[in-house]
Every structure is written in structure tokens, then in C-alpha cells.
Design a protein around this motif. Structure first.
Motif, short mmCIF file in Angstrom:
data_model
loop_
_atom_site.label_atom_id
_atom_site.label_comp_id
_atom_site.label_asym_id
_atom_site.label_seq_id
_atom_site.Cartn_x
_atom_site.Cartn_y
_atom_site.Cartn_z
N ILE A 129 2.64 3.13 -4.12
CA ILE A 129 1.43 3.45 -3.36
C ILE A 129 1.70 2.93 -1.96
O ILE A 129 2.06 1.76 -1.79
CB ILE A 129 0.18 2.76 -3.96
CG1 ILE A 129 -0.01 3.16 -5.43
CG2 ILE A 129 -1.06 3.11 -3.17
CD1 ILE A 129 0.59 2.22 -6.39
N GLU A 130 1.59 3.81 -0.96
CA GLU A 130 1.93 3.38 0.40
C GLU A 130 0.99 3.99 1.41
O GLU A 130 0.30 4.95 1.14
CB GLU A 130 3.39 3.71 0.72
CG GLU A 130 3.77 5.17 0.53
CD GLU A 130 3.59 6.01 1.76
OE1 GLU A 130 3.63 5.48 2.88
OE2 GLU A 130 3.37 7.21 1.61
N ALA A 131 0.98 3.36 2.59
CA ALA A 131 0.13 3.82 3.69
C ALA A 131 0.80 3.44 5.00
O ALA A 131 1.62 2.54 5.05
CB ALA A 131 -1.26 3.17 3.61
N GLY A 132 0.39 4.13 6.06
CA GLY A 132 0.88 3.84 7.40
C GLY A 132 1.83 4.90 7.90
O GLY A 132 2.60 5.48 7.14
N SER A 184 5.30 -5.97 -2.92
CA SER A 184 4.37 -5.47 -1.90
C SER A 184 4.87 -5.82 -0.51
O SER A 184 5.71 -6.71 -0.34
CB SER A 184 2.98 -6.08 -2.10
OG SER A 184 3.01 -7.48 -1.86
N TRP A 185 4.35 -5.09 0.47
CA TRP A 185 4.68 -5.37 1.87
C TRP A 185 3.54 -4.90 2.76
O TRP A 185 2.82 -3.95 2.43
CB TRP A 185 6.00 -4.70 2.28
CG TRP A 185 6.00 -3.22 2.07
CD1 TRP A 185 5.68 -2.25 2.97
CD2 TRP A 185 6.33 -2.53 0.87
NE1 TRP A 185 5.78 -1.00 2.41
CE2 TRP A 185 6.19 -1.14 1.11
CE3 TRP A 185 6.73 -2.93 -0.41
CZ2 TRP A 185 6.43 -0.18 0.15
CZ3 TRP A 185 6.97 -1.96 -1.37
CH2 TRP A 185 6.83 -0.61 -1.08
N ASP A 186 3.35 -5.60 3.85
CA ASP A 186 2.35 -5.25 4.85
C ASP A 186 2.96 -5.58 6.22
O ASP A 186 2.95 -6.73 6.64
CB ASP A 186 1.06 -6.03 4.62
CG ASP A 186 -0.06 -5.62 5.57
OD1 ASP A 186 0.23 -4.93 6.58
OD2 ASP A 186 -1.21 -5.99 5.31
N HIS A 187 3.50 -4.56 6.86
CA HIS A 187 4.18 -4.76 8.15
C HIS A 187 3.21 -5.15 9.26
O HIS A 187 3.65 -5.57 10.33
CB HIS A 187 4.96 -3.51 8.54
CG HIS A 187 6.20 -3.33 7.72
ND1 HIS A 187 7.19 -2.48 8.10
CD2 HIS A 187 6.63 -3.90 6.57
CE1 HIS A 187 8.17 -2.52 7.21
NE2 HIS A 187 7.84 -3.37 6.27
N ARG A 188 1.91 -5.02 9.02
CA ARG A 188 0.94 -5.46 10.03
C ARG A 188 1.01 -6.96 10.22
O ARG A 188 0.54 -7.47 11.22
CB ARG A 188 -0.47 -5.02 9.62
CG ARG A 188 -0.64 -3.51 9.52
CD ARG A 188 -1.99 -3.13 8.97
NE ARG A 188 -2.26 -3.86 7.72
CZ ARG A 188 -3.41 -3.85 7.08
NH1 ARG A 188 -4.43 -3.15 7.56
NH2 ARG A 188 -3.56 -4.53 5.96
N LYS A 189 1.63 -7.67 9.27
CA LYS A 189 1.78 -9.13 9.36
C LYS A 189 2.98 -9.55 10.19
O LYS A 189 3.14 -10.74 10.45
CB LYS A 189 1.91 -9.72 7.95
CG LYS A 189 0.68 -9.54 7.09
CD LYS A 189 0.92 -10.13 5.71
CE LYS A 189 -0.33 -10.01 4.84
NZ LYS A 189 -0.13 -10.68 3.53
N TYR A 238 5.97 2.06 11.99
CA TYR A 238 6.63 0.93 11.33
C TYR A 238 5.71 -0.28 11.18
O TYR A 238 5.63 -0.88 10.10
CB TYR A 238 7.89 0.54 12.11
CG TYR A 238 8.66 -0.56 11.42
CD1 TYR A 238 9.50 -0.28 10.34
CD2 TYR A 238 8.53 -1.89 11.84
CE1 TYR A 238 10.18 -1.28 9.70
CE2 TYR A 238 9.23 -2.90 11.20
CZ TYR A 238 10.05 -2.60 10.13
OH TYR A 238 10.72 -3.60 9.49
N PHE A 239 5.00 -0.63 12.22
CA PHE A 239 4.17 -1.83 12.18
C PHE A 239 2.82 -1.59 11.47
O PHE A 239 1.97 -2.48 11.45
CB PHE A 239 3.96 -2.40 13.58
CG PHE A 239 5.21 -3.02 14.14
CD1 PHE A 239 5.72 -4.19 13.59
CD2 PHE A 239 5.88 -2.44 15.20
CE1 PHE A 239 6.87 -4.78 14.08
CE2 PHE A 239 7.04 -3.02 15.70
CZ PHE A 239 7.54 -4.19 15.15
N GLU A 240 2.64 -0.42 10.89
CA GLU A 240 1.45 -0.11 10.09
C GLU A 240 1.79 0.02 8.61
O GLU A 240 0.89 0.16 7.78
CB GLU A 240 0.84 1.21 10.54
CG GLU A 240 0.33 1.23 11.95
CD GLU A 240 -0.11 2.62 12.39
OE1 GLU A 240 0.12 3.60 11.65
OE2 GLU A 240 -0.69 2.73 13.47
N LEU A 241 3.08 0.04 8.27
CA LEU A 241 3.49 0.31 6.89
C LEU A 241 2.99 -0.75 5.93
O LEU A 241 3.11 -1.95 6.18
CB LEU A 241 5.01 0.41 6.79
CG LEU A 241 5.67 1.57 7.53
CD1 LEU A 241 7.19 1.48 7.38
CD2 LEU A 241 5.15 2.90 7.05
#
Length: 163
Positions: A76-79, A150-155, A82-85
Motif C-alpha cells: 500500500i503506497e502513496a505519494g 513501512s516508510w514515510d519519506h516526509r520524515k 520522493y519526499f512524499e513517498l
């Protein structure tokens, strides 16, 4: 920052993962074909006790694959940038649900997500007859997770650069 520290810094916690799964609508489902190659499809999904559920036709390729080998990967992914992924990948085993009332329940959950009617007050009851009709040839699955990534590139520290 080394790669291991950076990886740890973008991992979602349990609450973030639960919220992400609650708010997303579709997943990419990977099963294993008879020749060992991946079979990938995009599907709407439901949630039951925090676990991914989905339904499909009993004769679908993914159903046949799961009958041979129940291992799955759900992405399940969004963005877009790159910095929104953001994403959650769930490795696990798909357990068959074949009781007609439970299959209908999964179908109703999937229908809520498909139609965007996920708010608790959303009334999908008018769709129950249609879902029950299409559900006659379907089976459902619940994914029993064995590993979640999991990953959140916004961090990332550069996420706010140029904004």
C-alpha cells in the motif's frame, strides 16, 4: 546519517501504520504463479481487526495461486514526489474465508472502500443486494501478517527543502 539510522528514521510506528491502512483504498497484491514468478494485481481491500482482507472470484488466478501457496505480499503506497513517498508492505499468509456471510462482510468492506464511503455514518446498505449477488462466485481472504515494513519519506530532513 548512515543508511541504517536513516531507515529507522522513516519507519512508521504502529499508530501511523494503522492510520495509513485505514485511509488508503487500494493495494498491490503479490501471489506466486505455478512457475514461481510473481502475479501482481491492484485490488481494493477491507480491514478486519487491523488485518487486510480482500475478495476475488473463486476461479481467479490469485485464488488458484493461494490454493497452492498461501504466501502473499501486500503493498500500500502513496505519494508522487520522493519526499512524499509513504508505504506499508505486509508479508504474510492469506487465509481463506469461504463462509458466505463472512465473504459478504468482506465484500461490503471492500465496497465501502471502492465507493469512498468509509465514514462510519456512510450507508452502503442499498448496495448489499448487489454485493451479495456478485459474492456468489467469490471467496475472501484475510492476510495474517508475518512481517511489516513501512516508510514515510516526509520524515527525511530534506523533505522541506524548497518548500
Amino acid at each position: 546519517m548512515n543508511q541504517a539510522n536513516q531507515r529507522a528514521g522513516i519507519t512508521m510506528d504502529e499508530a501511523e501504520i494503522a492510520g495509513f491502512l485505514r485511509d488508503a483504498r487500494k493495494l498491490q497484491l503479490g501471489t506466486i504463479n505455478p512457475d514461481g514468478t510473481p502475479h501482481m494485481v491492484t485490488m481494493f481491500y477491507g480491514l478486519r481487526d487491523g488485518k487486510i482482507t480482500f475478495w476475488t472470484y473463486g476461479k481467479a488466478q490469485k485464488t488458484r495461486n493461494l490454493g497452492r501457496d498461501p504466501r502473499v505480499t501486500c503493498l500500500i503506497e502513496a505519494g508522487d514526489d520522493y519526499f512524499e513517498l509513504r508505504g506499508v508492505m505486509i508479508y504474510g499468509t492469506a487465509r481463506l474465508i469461504d463462509d458466505p456471510s463472512d465473504v459478504l462482510g468482506v465484500g461490503m468492506d471492500v465496497t465501502r472502500r471502492m465507493t469512498g464511503m468509509t465514514a462510519p455514518e456512510a450507508d452502503v446498505e442499498p448496495l448489499r443486494e448487489y454485493v451479495a449477488h456478485t459474492g456468489r462466485k467469490r471467496v475472501a481472504f484475510v492476510v495474517e501478517p508475518s512481517r511489516v515494513v513501512s516508510w514515510d519519506h516526509r520524515k527525511l530532513s530534506g523533505a522541506n527543502v524548497g518548500r
